[in-house]
Write a protein that holds these residues in place. Sequence first.
Motif, PDB file in Angstrom:
ATOM      1  N   UNK A  99      43.156   8.871  19.454  1.00 53.08           N
ATOM      2  CA  UNK A  99      43.116   9.557  20.747  1.00 53.08           C
ATOM      3  C   UNK A  99      44.450   9.474  21.489  1.00 53.08           C
ATOM      4  N   UNK A 100      45.380   8.680  20.966  1.00 51.43           N
ATOM      5  CA  UNK A 100      46.668   8.501  21.637  1.00 51.43           C
ATOM      6  C   UNK A 100      47.785   9.215  20.894  1.00 51.43           C
ATOM      7  N   UNK A 101      48.786   9.641  21.641  1.00 49.89           N
ATOM      8  CA  UNK A 101      49.975  10.289  21.082  1.00 49.89           C
ATOM      9  C   UNK A 101      51.107   9.257  21.057  1.00 49.89           C
ATOM     10  N   UNK A 102      51.404   8.731  19.878  1.00 46.56           N
ATOM     11  CA  UNK A 102      52.402   7.679  19.730  1.00 46.56           C
ATOM     12  C   UNK A 102      53.802   8.283  19.620  1.00 46.56           C
ATOM     13  N   UNK A 103      54.706   7.794  20.451  1.00 46.62           N
ATOM     14  CA  UNK A 103      56.105   8.210  20.362  1.00 46.62           C
ATOM     15  C   UNK A 103      56.779   7.357  19.299  1.00 46.62           C
ATOM     16  N   UNK A 104      57.424   8.030  18.324  1.00 46.47           N
ATOM     17  CA  UNK A 104      58.169   7.298  17.306  1.00 46.47           C
ATOM     18  C   UNK A 104      59.481   6.823  17.907  1.00 46.47           C
ATOM     19  N   UNK A 105      59.809   5.543  17.686  1.00 50.76           N
ATOM     20  CA  UNK A 105      61.014   4.955  18.242  1.00 50.76           C
ATOM     21  C   UNK A 105      61.739   4.199  17.136  1.00 50.76           C
ATOM     22  N   UNK A 106      62.991   4.599  16.877  1.00 49.75           N
ATOM     23  CA  UNK A 106      63.815   3.900  15.890  1.00 49.75           C
ATOM     24  C   UNK A 106      64.156   2.515  16.427  1.00 49.75           C
ATOM     25  N   UNK A 107      64.035   1.500  15.560  1.00 50.27           N
ATOM     26  CA  UNK A 107      64.258   0.120  15.981  1.00 50.27           C
ATOM     27  C   UNK A 107      65.010  -0.666  14.907  1.00 50.27           C
TER      28      UNK A 107
ATOM     29  N   UNK B   8      53.803  -1.341  29.468  1.00 50.71           N
ATOM     30  CA  UNK B   8      53.551  -0.269  30.434  1.00 50.71           C
ATOM     31  C   UNK B   8      52.344   0.584  30.039  1.00 50.71           C
ATOM     32  N   UNK B   9      51.821   0.364  28.825  1.00 51.02           N
ATOM     33  CA  UNK B   9      50.703   1.147  28.322  1.00 51.02           C
ATOM     34  C   UNK B   9      51.120   2.311  27.448  1.00 51.02           C
ATOM     35  N   UNK B  10      52.435   2.562  27.351  1.00 52.92           N
ATOM     36  CA  UNK B  10      52.913   3.677  26.525  1.00 52.92           C
ATOM     37  C   UNK B  10      52.664   3.390  25.046  1.00 52.92           C
ATOM     38  N   UNK B  11      52.020   4.345  24.329  1.00 55.68           N
ATOM     39  CA  UNK B  11      51.813   4.158  22.894  1.00 55.68           C
ATOM     40  C   UNK B  11      53.113   4.438  22.125  1.00 55.68           C
TER      41      UNK B  11
END
Length: 147
Positions: free
Chosen positions: A10-18, A88-91
Amino acid sequence: MLQFGLRNPALDYRHRATAFGVVERDGLIACVRVERAAGAYFDLPGGAVDGEETEVEALVREFVEETGLSVTPLNRIAEAGQYHLKSTGEPLCNVGGFWTATVTAENPQAKCEDDHTLVWLDPTVALSRLRHDSHAWAVAVWLRRAS
Protein backbone atom coordinates in the motif's frame (compact mmCIF):
# COMPACT_ATOMS: atom_id res chain seq x y z
CA MET A 1 20.72 -8.20 -5.50
CA LEU A 2 19.32 -9.24 -2.15
CA GLN A 3 16.32 -7.33 -0.85
CA PHE A 4 15.62 -7.00 2.88
CA GLY A 5 12.69 -5.67 4.85
CA LEU A 6 8.97 -6.14 4.43
CA ARG A 7 7.43 -4.16 1.60
CA ASN A 8 3.95 -2.87 2.33
CA PRO A 9 2.16 -2.97 -1.05
CA ALA A 10 0.00 0.00 0.00
CA LEU A 11 3.05 2.28 0.23
CA ASP A 12 5.08 3.95 -2.52
CA TYR A 13 8.74 3.42 -1.62
CA ARG A 14 11.26 5.96 -2.90
CA HIS A 15 14.44 4.27 -4.08
CA ARG A 16 17.51 5.90 -2.54
CA ALA A 17 21.10 5.13 -3.51
CA THR A 18 23.20 4.49 -0.40
CA ALA A 19 26.64 3.43 0.81
CA PHE A 20 27.53 1.99 4.22
CA GLY A 21 30.83 0.93 5.71
CA VAL A 22 32.38 -1.73 7.90
CA VAL A 23 35.44 -0.38 9.72
CA GLU A 24 37.29 -2.62 12.17
CA ARG A 25 39.61 -1.56 14.98
CA ASP A 26 40.99 -3.90 17.63
CA GLY A 27 38.36 -6.53 16.84
CA LEU A 28 35.43 -4.09 17.07
CA ILE A 29 33.46 -2.43 14.28
CA ALA A 30 32.32 1.19 14.04
CA CYS A 31 28.58 1.66 14.43
CA VAL A 32 26.43 4.68 15.13
CA ARG A 33 23.82 4.89 17.85
CA VAL A 34 21.04 7.09 16.51
CA GLU A 35 18.77 8.83 19.02
CA ARG A 36 15.16 9.36 17.94
CA ALA A 37 11.99 10.25 19.85
CA ALA A 38 10.70 6.70 19.34
CA GLY A 39 13.94 5.24 20.74
CA ALA A 40 17.57 4.66 19.87
CA TYR A 41 18.88 2.23 17.27
CA PHE A 42 22.20 1.16 15.75
CA ASP A 43 23.28 1.47 12.12
CA LEU A 44 26.48 1.05 10.20
CA PRO A 45 27.91 4.48 9.36
CA GLY A 46 26.85 5.68 5.93
CA GLY A 47 23.77 6.88 4.14
CA ALA A 48 22.41 8.47 1.02
CA VAL A 49 24.41 9.16 -2.12
CA ASP A 50 23.77 12.85 -2.84
CA GLY A 51 23.48 14.25 -6.37
CA GLU A 52 26.35 13.15 -8.59
CA GLU A 53 28.38 11.59 -5.75
CA THR A 54 29.83 8.14 -6.13
CA GLU A 55 29.30 5.56 -3.40
CA VAL A 56 32.91 6.11 -2.31
CA GLU A 57 32.42 9.89 -2.02
CA ALA A 58 29.16 9.43 -0.11
CA LEU A 59 30.74 6.93 2.29
CA VAL A 60 33.65 9.27 3.06
CA ARG A 61 31.29 12.22 3.63
CA GLU A 62 28.81 10.26 5.75
CA PHE A 63 31.55 8.83 8.00
CA VAL A 64 32.78 12.35 8.81
CA GLU A 65 29.25 13.70 9.36
CA GLU A 66 28.13 10.81 11.59
CA THR A 67 31.33 9.83 13.43
CA GLY A 68 34.09 12.41 12.90
CA LEU A 69 36.22 9.65 11.33
CA SER A 70 37.97 10.15 8.01
CA VAL A 71 38.06 6.85 6.14
CA THR A 72 39.52 5.39 2.99
CA PRO A 73 37.12 2.91 1.35
CA LEU A 74 38.81 -0.33 0.31
CA ASN A 75 36.48 -2.98 -1.09
CA ARG A 76 32.81 -3.15 -2.02
CA ILE A 77 31.89 -6.40 -0.31
CA ALA A 78 28.13 -6.55 -0.79
CA GLU A 79 25.09 -4.92 -2.34
CA ALA A 80 21.57 -5.03 -0.98
CA GLY A 81 18.26 -3.23 -0.75
CA GLN A 82 16.35 -2.46 2.44
CA TYR A 83 12.69 -1.48 2.66
CA HIS A 84 12.02 0.66 5.71
CA LEU A 85 10.23 3.72 7.03
CA LYS A 86 12.32 6.77 7.93
CA SER A 87 11.70 8.26 11.35
CA THR A 88 9.58 10.85 9.48
CA GLY A 89 7.37 8.01 8.20
CA GLU A 90 8.61 8.28 4.61
CA PRO A 91 8.79 4.85 2.93
CA LEU A 92 12.27 4.23 1.49
CA CYS A 93 14.11 1.47 -0.26
CA ASN A 94 17.82 1.99 0.37
CA VAL A 95 19.79 0.37 -2.44
CA GLY A 96 23.55 0.32 -2.54
CA GLY A 97 26.90 -0.99 -1.57
CA PHE A 98 28.56 -2.04 1.65
CA TRP A 99 32.26 -1.24 1.81
CA THR A 100 35.22 -2.05 3.98
CA ALA A 101 37.26 0.98 4.93
CA THR A 102 40.15 2.07 7.14
CA VAL A 103 40.37 5.07 9.45
CA THR A 104 42.88 7.67 8.29
CA ALA A 105 42.11 10.43 10.82
CA GLU A 106 39.85 11.29 13.75
CA ASN A 107 38.30 14.73 14.04
CA PRO A 108 35.34 14.69 16.48
CA GLN A 109 34.69 18.40 15.78
CA ALA A 110 33.91 17.56 12.13
CA LYS A 111 30.95 15.39 13.19
CA CYS A 112 27.77 17.38 12.49
CA GLU A 113 24.94 14.92 13.12
CA ASP A 114 24.26 15.51 16.81
CA ASP A 115 21.84 12.58 17.11
CA HIS A 116 24.56 10.11 15.99
CA THR A 117 27.15 8.71 18.41
CA LEU A 118 30.10 6.58 17.36
CA VAL A 119 30.20 3.26 19.22
CA TRP A 120 32.57 0.35 18.71
CA LEU A 121 30.76 -2.99 18.92
CA ASP A 122 31.91 -6.57 18.82
CA PRO A 123 30.77 -7.78 15.37
CA THR A 124 28.73 -10.63 16.87
CA VAL A 125 26.91 -8.13 19.11
CA ALA A 126 26.38 -5.83 16.13
CA LEU A 127 24.67 -8.68 14.27
CA SER A 128 21.85 -8.67 16.80
CA ARG A 129 21.75 -4.91 17.50
CA LEU A 130 21.80 -3.34 14.02
CA ARG A 131 18.41 -1.97 12.99
CA HIS A 132 18.43 -3.17 9.39
CA ASP A 133 18.73 -6.80 8.32
CA SER A 134 20.84 -5.66 5.34
CA HIS A 135 23.41 -4.14 7.72
CA ALA A 136 23.57 -7.34 9.81
CA TRP A 137 23.93 -9.38 6.62
CA ALA A 138 26.81 -7.15 5.43
CA VAL A 139 28.57 -7.64 8.77
CA ALA A 140 28.11 -11.41 8.40
CA VAL A 141 29.60 -11.23 4.88
CA TRP A 142 32.55 -9.25 6.27
CA LEU A 143 33.04 -11.72 9.15
CA ARG A 144 33.09 -14.71 6.79
CA ARG A 145 35.65 -13.04 4.52
CA ALA A 146 37.81 -11.81 7.41
CA SER A 147 38.28 -15.28 8.88
